[in-house]
Each structure stands twice: as C-alpha cells, then as structure tokens.
Design an enzyme around this catalytic site. Structure first.
Site, PDB file in Angstrom:
ATOM      1  N   HIS A  30     -13.567  34.193  -8.320  1.00  0.00           N
ATOM      2  CA  HIS A  30     -13.768  33.094  -9.270  1.00  0.00           C
ATOM      3  C   HIS A  30     -15.116  32.420  -9.043  1.00  0.00           C
ATOM      4  O   HIS A  30     -15.845  32.117  -9.987  1.00  0.00           O
ATOM      5  CB  HIS A  30     -12.644  32.073  -9.137  1.00  0.00           C
ATOM      6  N   CYS A  70      -6.857  31.848 -12.413  1.00  0.00           N
ATOM      7  CA  CYS A  70      -7.868  32.830 -12.047  1.00  0.00           C
ATOM      8  C   CYS A  70      -8.339  32.747 -10.598  1.00  0.00           C
ATOM      9  O   CYS A  70      -8.371  33.755  -9.893  1.00  0.00           O
ATOM     10  CB  CYS A  70      -9.047  32.782 -13.008  1.00  0.00           C
TER      11      CYS A  70
END
Length: 445
Positions: free
Chosen positions: A96, A42
């Site tokens: 993130h 991610c």
C-alpha cells in the site's frame, strides 16, 4: 494485483463485465472460485499477503498498515525471492505504501506518481477531464476527493494505470535480457474509487441494461454490527454524506463506472501478457492475478469493502504456471496467506518458518485437492470463519466480549440474505465453527 476486484468476470461465471484478456489467461491456468482475502482493506490485506501472516486485532488492521511497523522482522515474499537469487521489482501499487518494506526489492519501487511523496500520491485519483481539473488546483484536505466517476475521452496512457502498464512493459523488456530469474509485481489502482477510466471502456456498456443488486437490504436478522455507512464512497463530492441509501440512478452510474474500470484494467493486463508472449517469456512464467479484497456494489445496501460479508472477502484468484492444468476451475478453499508458500514451492524455494498459510501447488494439478477445512478473515471487531457450506462471523465489543453473530448457509443462500445463527437446527454446526474460530484466534494471541 488489482485493487477492489470482485470475482464478477466471465471466467467466474458472470456475464456483465467485458474482460476478454483475463478470461483468456484463465483458459491457460486455474481459476480459484473460493479464494478469500484475510482482511478487506488494501493496506492490511497486502501486508498480510506479502508476509504470509494472518491479520490479528493488533496487526494489519487498516488501510494504513505497514509491514515495517507491524511485522518488521518478517521476511516478505519478494524479499525471500531476492534472497534466493531473483531480481525483484515493483511497479504500481503492490505494498500500500511505496516506501514500505523497501528491503523486498532489488530496486526502489516506482509508480507513475514517482517520487512517491504523500502529496504526489493523492493524484492517484487521477481526474483527467477538463470539468474535474479543479481537483488538482484546489487545496483539498488529505483524503478528500472529487466526483466518484469520470469518463474522459483520452487514450489509456493518460490515466494512471495506463502509465503503470507502460512502465511494466519497459521493465519486462529489460528483464528479458537478464540472466537472473525475476519476480515482478505490477499493481493496478482501478477499479478502486473513483471510477475514472477512458470513455471507450464506458462505451462498452449500455447503462440502461445494467442491473442493480438483487438484495439492496440488510440480511434478515443481521446484527447491527454488520452495517456501516460506507464512508469511503461518501467522501466523493457527488455522493450524499448522510445515511440515506444511494439513489437508483447513482447506483447504476456507480456500477457502470466499476464495470468500465475493470474493462480498462483488463486491457492493461492484456498488454502485459502480449508483451510476455512477444519476449518468449509467457510459457515459462508463473502469472498470478488477484484482487486485494472484494467489493460491495449495493448488496445489503452496502458499498465498498470494510465488512465481513462474502462480497468483501471473496476475490478473484487466477494462477497460470508451467506446471498447472489449463482452463480448469477449482472449488477448493484458498486463503490469501496461502499464496506465499505456494510460490515458494512452485519455484523450489524453501518456505520460511513464519508462514501461516499452506501451499496449494497440488491443487494446480488436481483441482479436487483440498488444503483447508476453513479459511479465516477479519474486519474491525468481526471475526469470520468460512467452510465450504457456511460462513460464520462473531462480533465483539471493545473489551473482547461476544456481542452478536451471523451464520449463512452458502449452499442455499450464497447471497447471505438470511442470518440463521440463532436457529436451533444449526446449533451443532455453530458450535463446531465457533470452536474452530476460537482455536484460530487463540493461536494468534
């Protein structure tokens, strides 16, 4: 942006997951069947998408990657829109790290766990049932977790993503009254582990009817570099920490939880779209739905992302614009670094010079238009090149020496069960892919 989303939706030709809202959106836009992330984790994937830069061995390498650290002088996608007169907002998980590239936004990004402290962010795992209340009381090590799934009998609004939706709807209400055009990033956590969602979404499925992966084994002749012990999943308290395969009954439960989580997020996306329509913004708004990368659900005995297999690299991409055709599917190869330049072109904004990707604006009008001969992804010491027919990965040691490779013919082996890299009949194709991959790697040294 939806964390860990596989292209296992009805609009992508699958039948197990209940996803009526995403499927309805797809009927108004274009479905990209061959969209690939550039790195399957991610933090790195989001940094790559939002800068339009490919990851390298030194840039955007892991889940903790930050634009501020790896590409501090690069103008991000939302920052570029802000510089061109847009009001830019982020709700939920877009970057993130909530405090990464803060110059991108007109206002400080916010999430349901605001004020965004690291301690507070650990609550995104979001256990809401009484039996798991200990996860909020005990002092757990950073990154530790409770069970890998939960089905609490609570309304959507109790869980993290339901709270994100509430914030997003409030933001849309305010944005609709502004004369400025807006760029709104909405980031949902599920179906990221743990698979926690309201009971009603679990009840959409009969667990006895859920099928397991057809290929719960590593590919024939696959290199040892391709296997990993899916540490992310093994971090949960009800999953064994050893190297044994996940038991069948647990695998079914995990699939059930993943499906329920996707249906939960589908409902949240439906609420956002309903609000856009109510505010008369839907027709004139470009909507992009994407996963940040794919996910493995037991295929090749693997779980989670973190691999160079197709399940980790391929992810949904649906784009609805005022210009696009409706309800069409394209097989054109798309790389996630292509999203930045595409959104620029769609909104008549000049593209920054640093962008690695290409605009697929024309593909939204004519699905047969190809912009890429190849797309490129990487994970760890693996470098992957994907053409329409083949996926080829080279694995290197720490000194940069080529140690092994794998080649799959997606026309006859889309599930990647037989590594054909060392077959003599593929030598010419292998050389072609290897040269193209090496050109790509050299251009980003």
């Amino acid at each position: 942006m939806v964390d860990d989303l596989r292209p296992e939706l009805n609009c992508f030709g699958k039948t197990q997951i209940v996803s009526p809202n995403i499927d309805a959106l797809a009927k108004d836009g274009v479905i990209f069947s061959n969209a690939y992330c550039n790195v399957p984790v991610c933090g790195a994937s989001r940094a790559s998408i939002l800068t339009g830069l490919y990851p390298t061995k030194k840039r955007f390498t892991n889940y903790g990657s930050r634009v501020d650290k790896d590409a501090p002088k690069i103008t991000t996608l939302p920052e570029h829109f802000k510089n061109n007169g847009y009001l830019t907002l982020a709700i939920g998980k877009i970057f993130h790290h909530p405090d990464d590239a803060l110059q991108s936004w007109s206002k400080t990004p916010y999430r349901p766990d605001y004020p965004n402290s690291i301690k507070q962010q650990e609550l995104w795992r979001d256990y809401q049932s009484l039996e798991n209340s200990w996860t909020k009381k005990e002092k757990l090590p950073l990154g530790a977790a409770g069970p890998a799934w939960e089905a609490a009998d609570v309304p959507d609004s109790v869980y993290y993503d339901g709270k994100t939706t509430k914030l997003a709807l409030e933001a849309l209400e305010k944005l609709s009254k502004s004369e400025q055009p807006f760029f709104l990033g909405i980031g949902f956590i599920r179906p990221h582990l743990p698979f926690n969602s309201p009971r009603k979404y679990w009840d959409l499925y009969n667990e006895d009817e859920i099928t397991l992966a057809k290929n719960p084994h590593m590919p024939f002749n696959s290199p040892k570099f391709a296997w990993f012990n899916y540490r992310e999943l093994r971090g949960y308290t009800n999953i064994a920490k050893d190297t044994l395969p996940i038991k069948a009954e647990q695998a079914k439960k995990l699939r059930h939880g993943y499906y329920a989580s996707v249906s939960f997020i589908d409902a949240q996306i439906g609420r956002v779209i309903k609000k856009l329509k109510k505010l008369n913004l839907y027709e004139n708004t470009t909507i992009v739905v994407l996963g940040d990368h794919g996910w493995s659900l037991g295929e090749h005995s693997l779980w989670c992302k973190h691999s160079c297999f197709n399940n980790a690299l391929r992810t949904p991409l649906i784009v609805k614009t005022p210009k696009s055709q409706k309800g069409i599917k394209t097989e054109s190869l798309i790389s996630f670094v292509d999203i930045y330049p595409t959104l620029c072109e769609l909104n008549n904004i000049e593209k920054p010079l640093h962008i690695d990707g290409k605009s697929f604006e024309e593909t939204l009008i004519n699905p047969n238009i190809e912009i890429n001969d190849y797309v490129f992804s990487r994970w760890g010491r693996g470098e992957t090149i994907k053409s329409h027919k083949f996926s080829y990965t080279q694995y290197f040691d720490r000194e940069g020496n080529l140690k092994s490779h794998m080649l799959y013919n997606h026309e006859i082996d889309h599930e990647e069960n037989i590594n054909i890299a060392d077959r003599t009949e593929n030598r010419e194709q292998l050389e072609e892919l290897s040269k193209a991959l090496n050109r790509h790697l050299l251009s980003r040294e």
